[in-house]
Design a protein around this motif. Structure first.
Motif: not given
Length: 462
Positions: A266-284
């Motif tokens: 979780k430490e490597l995911i931006s707060e903006e991304t975490l605020e979304k309902e679904d977290v999308a994979c940065s690869k696919c």
């Protein structure tokens, strides 16, 4: 005369001892080779009320004679706990040495000048002490400085690469809030390895070689694990991966992709991304699922962060070049408890079978009329099983014959023996039939001695 001329007193005393005591000693040794519950087990007071603030595995370890709480964040390993820890250590040794790593032992007491050189002396969790000359030291939480300064003083040849040095030893961290037993303590067992290569490409190859070995360790233990991208944090470096055992008591939040299998802390995911309902994979771009994980391993590709500062170099033609480094940690005591946390059910410990303190518990019927016959059969079975190469020192006879079989089976389940053998009335007739309980599969069958031997020959031990 006490001894003949020309014979030493030492020799004659030995001869006298051999003549008079050896036969009885051999019989006594054979008897003592049987591991019996009353003689071999150390019992500590049971905690009357299970603490809701403790996790399941911590309560199990404290209530089943695995560890003893010495003080905040520090525990004594009792005989059962130490046997399991030593087996886990041996398993790790096998995998590390299979990839060419060499085991060393570095000091716990580290002089402050090394940590000041790398600007880590102000690390919050360091235990710092002064000697009588007011010189500063710390109790080692990790050993990058020590091993790199040692390598800097060695004559390093290119034929040595990859140079992989590891140790399994106690580490110390001044945790603010130690909790959950061995999962977060102030003193703990850790495997730390440090690798040295000539260039970045080779260092990367070594990095994945070690990560593959870590995967094999968890595969052999039979526990579910996840390898995810992690933060380099205070250790530093250009790349890092963490190994987690998913568990509700885990303090790390990790995200795994449902499609490509990519994982990240979780430490490597931006707060903006975490605020979304679904977290999308940065690869696919697929949806990721959140898990709680117990971090049990960490790998870092360090580059030349420490070798530059501490001048750890090798000769490349006419030039001295800084060594490319990696460091790799396994929380050995944390793996020990985390595996029990996720494998156990109800109130019974379930060890990874390979590191269970003992593999087999033999339970003879209660004492009383004919009780000595059951004890004799149990002793004979123990003698047969311990002659199997894989079961030497792996069999315990629960000789508390004043207790019912049910009470002793309950205790055996609680301690996590993979196999329980009950010596009952069917063992007093021919062919003798032993009640064999596989506690992992919850399967019970009656077997002849030959069938028991054939089954137990297949038990994997370490």
């Amino acid at each position: 005369m006490l001894f003949k001329s020309g014979h030493s007193l030492k020799f004659c005393v030995y001869s006298y001892f051999k003549r008079n005591f050896c036969c009885s000693s051999i019989c006594h040794a054979e008897k003592n080779s049987r591991r019996q519950y009353v003689r071999k087990f150390l019992h500590v007071p049971t905690i009357a009320n299970t603490d809701a603030n403790k996790c399941q595995s911590q309560n199990m370890f404290l209530n089943s004679d695995i560890i003893f709480h010495t003080h905040a964040g520090v525990f004594t390993y009792l005989p059962l706990g130490l046997r399991a820890l030593e087996k886990l250590t041996h398993l790790i040794d096998e995998e590390m040495q299979d990839i060419g790593a060499q085991k060393i032992a570095m000091p716990t007491l580290i002089k402050s000048s090394l940590w000041k050189k790398t600007e880590r002396w102000e690390t919050e969790e360091l235990f710092k002490i002064l000697d009588r000359h007011n010189k500063e030291y710390c109790l080692g939480p990790t050993h990058e400085e020590v091993v790199t300064s040692m390598i800097a003083d060695c004559d390093i040849s290119s034929k040595m690469f990859p140079l992989m040095l590891y140790q399994i030893t106690k580490k110390f961290r001044d945790e603010k809030h130690p909790k959950h037993g061995l999962l977060r303590g102030r003193e703990f067992e850790m495997k730390d390895m440090y690798t040295f290569d000539s260039n970045e490409k080779n260092a990367m190859n070594t990095y994945y070689l070690v990560c593959d070995a870590y995967c094999r360790i968890f595969d052999r233990l039979g526990v579910q694990y996840m390898m995810v991208e992690g933060s380099t944090g205070n250790i530093g470096g250009s790349m890092s991966h963490e190994f987690h055992i998913p568990a509700s008591v885990g303090e790390d939040s990790i995200y795994m992709c449902n499609e490509c299998g990519f994982g990240t802390n979780k430490e490597l995911i931006s707060e903006e991304t975490l605020e979304k309902e679904d977290v999308a994979c940065s690869k696919c771009e697929a949806k990721m699922t959140k898990f709680s994980g117990i971090e049990v391993g960490h790998a870092f590709l360090l580059g030349t962060k420490y070798s530059d500062i501490l001048e750890a170099t090798f000769q490349d033609g006419n030039k001295n070049r800084s060594l490319q480094m990696g460091c790799y940690g396994l929380g050995v005591s944390r793996i020990l408890q985390a595996s029990v946390e996720v494998l156990s059910k109800d109130e019974n410990i379930r060890w990874p079978s390979l590191i269970a303190p003992f593999q087999v518990c033999i339970i003879p019927q209660m004492g009383g009329y004919g009780g000595e016959k059951f004890t004799q059969v149990a002793d004979e079975l123990s003698d047969v099983l311990t002659k199997l190469p894989n079961l030497k020192n792996e069999v315990v006879i629960d000789d508390r014959v004043k207790l019912t079989v049910g009470n002793r089976m309950f205790a055996a389940m609680k301690h996590g023996y993979p196999y329980i053998v009950v010596v009952g009335k069917k063992c007093l007739v021919e062919p003798k039939l032993y009640e064999v309980i596989d506690t992992i599969t919850d399967n019970t069958v009656f077997m002849t001695l030959e069938q028991v031997i054939e089954k137990f020959k297949l038990i994997q031990t370490i």
